[in-house]
Scaffold this active site. Sequence first.
Site, PDB file in Angstrom:
ATOM      1  CE1 TYR A  46     -35.931 -34.053 -42.899  1.00  0.00           C
ATOM      2  CE2 TYR A  46     -34.636 -32.120 -43.461  1.00  0.00           C
ATOM      3  CZ  TYR A  46     -35.356 -32.846 -42.535  1.00  0.00           C
ATOM      4  OH  TYR A  46     -35.501 -32.362 -41.269  1.00  0.00           O
ATOM      5  CE  LYS A  58     -46.074 -45.324 -36.542  1.00  0.00           C
ATOM      6  NZ  LYS A  58     -46.438 -45.387 -35.118  1.00  0.00           N
ATOM      7  CG  ASP A  79     -45.100 -44.618 -31.893  1.00  0.00           C
ATOM      8  OD1 ASP A  79     -44.201 -45.470 -32.069  1.00  0.00           O
ATOM      9  OD2 ASP A  79     -46.317 -44.898 -32.008  1.00  0.00           O
ATOM     10  CG  ASP A 132     -35.216 -32.484 -38.144  1.00  0.00           C
ATOM     11  OD1 ASP A 132     -34.245 -31.817 -37.744  1.00  0.00           O
ATOM     12  OD2 ASP A 132     -36.334 -31.992 -38.382  1.00  0.00           O
ATOM     13  CG  ASP A 135     -34.425 -30.238 -32.595  1.00  0.00           C
ATOM     14  OD1 ASP A 135     -33.274 -30.382 -33.053  1.00  0.00           O
ATOM     15  OD2 ASP A 135     -35.124 -29.230 -32.813  1.00  0.00           O
TER      16      ASP A 135
HETATM   17  C1  IPM Z   1     -31.157 -29.785 -38.600  1.00  0.00           C
HETATM   18  C2  IPM Z   1     -32.074 -28.695 -39.063  1.00  0.00           C
HETATM   19  C3  IPM Z   1     -32.236 -28.817 -40.565  1.00  0.00           C
HETATM   20  C4  IPM Z   1     -32.854 -30.186 -40.842  1.00  0.00           C
HETATM   21  C5  IPM Z   1     -33.048 -27.687 -41.202  1.00  0.00           C
HETATM   22  C6  IPM Z   1     -32.445 -26.338 -40.880  1.00  0.00           C
HETATM   23  C7  IPM Z   1     -33.220 -27.889 -42.674  1.00  0.00           C
HETATM   24  O1  IPM Z   1     -33.277 -28.752 -38.396  1.00  0.00           O
HETATM   25  O2  IPM Z   1     -29.995 -29.805 -39.038  1.00  0.00           O
HETATM   26  O3  IPM Z   1     -31.601 -30.612 -37.810  1.00  0.00           O
HETATM   27  O4  IPM Z   1     -34.077 -30.328 -40.750  1.00  0.00           O
HETATM   28  O5  IPM Z   1     -32.108 -31.100 -41.147  1.00  0.00           O
HETATM   29 MG    MG Z   2     -33.385 -30.223 -36.888  1.00  0.00          MG
END
Ligand code: IPM
Ligand code: MG
Length: 361
Positions: A146, A195, A227, A251, A255
């Site tokens: 990032y 990884k 993975d 990240d 999710d």
């Molecule tokens: C998160 C989001 C952010 C990230 C984006 C919006 C930049 O996906 O907070 O997980 O990738 O960190």
């Molecule tokens: Mg995210």
Amino acid sequence: MELKITCIPGDGIGPEIVAEAKKVLDKAGEVYGFTPVYTDILMGGTSIDACGVPLTDEAIETARSAQAVLMGSIGGDTTKSPWYKLPPNLRPEAGLLKIRKALNLFANLRPAYLYKELADACPLRKEISDKGFDIMIMRELTGGLYFGERKTVEENGVRKAIDTLVYNENEIRRIAIKGFEIARKRKKKVTSVDKANVLDSSRLWRAVVEEVAKDYPDVTLEHMLVDNCAMQLVKDPAQFDVILTENMFGDILSDEASMVTGSIGMLSSASLNDTKFGLYEPSHGSAPDIAGLGIANPIATILSAAMMLRYSFDLDQAAGAIEAAVQQVLKDGYRTVDIYSEGCQKVGCVQMGDLIAERIQ
Ligand code: IPM
Ligand code: MG
């Protein structure tokens, strides 16, 4: 006692859910004897529209002068919103990356917890979900891909893009320490995800995590390739306690973990630095498709406010009272549309906030 809180209502459903979190915080303040004092700042699309940039330096200074930041969500529809025609460094998300870096919020805690009351929403097979799970993802937030150097160039008529994944040992050590500290307060297990079969940055990650582990003999450490971890999260999420990982992996895995709970509208998060200061936000996005309809689920933001009381203000009792009130509302059968199941009573965003505030004791 006054609590100095900067609020970022943000874009999409952000303003609606932050309003409910404030309502609940105010009620908790009445019961537990503190007074939240809020100052709003702009970030994301609303800041682009008003100031031409996703986060101004003045806004950062306002945030820095507070004790904690409570955020809703930022961003819009990436295929339709004019914000996404701007250069990348002027888009809504750039504001979020800027505030993380400026305030040194390197430790991102993302709990993924299966609510008993919402177990039906879990997309996993029943024999897996029956075991329950309670995972804390500890994601490094200010390094890696990032924030490494990136550029797009053209060489001999061929376009080429480069992103760099950089970590130094200090960045790894400080997040590893946070991971082990939090594991100590939980089930005392850290799964460090990397990884290391391919990446140098992961081999350094693994080595430094091993070094830190020596100071935590009471915590079990295991290493897992990313993975495999993605697979294990759907196969047997109950095996995890703390997942410690770098920015990009965190990240993606966070999710995934939130999705397997079946209720992303319920999941909070905290981004911390080395002090008590933190930024607290729901794990979900700005949901522009339902903004303004009054149907958003404010619970993730309300639970983020509870995390704020716990981590930034040491108000554990008040935090617990908010969490208990959320649990009670679910027990009483109230649901926003995203977590609705038959036989429950459907409520909107404001009503959900009212119901939770009412139940704070
Ligand atoms: C998160 C989001 C952010 C990230 C984006 C919006 C930049 O996906 O907070 O997980 O990738 O960190
Ligand atoms: Mg995210």
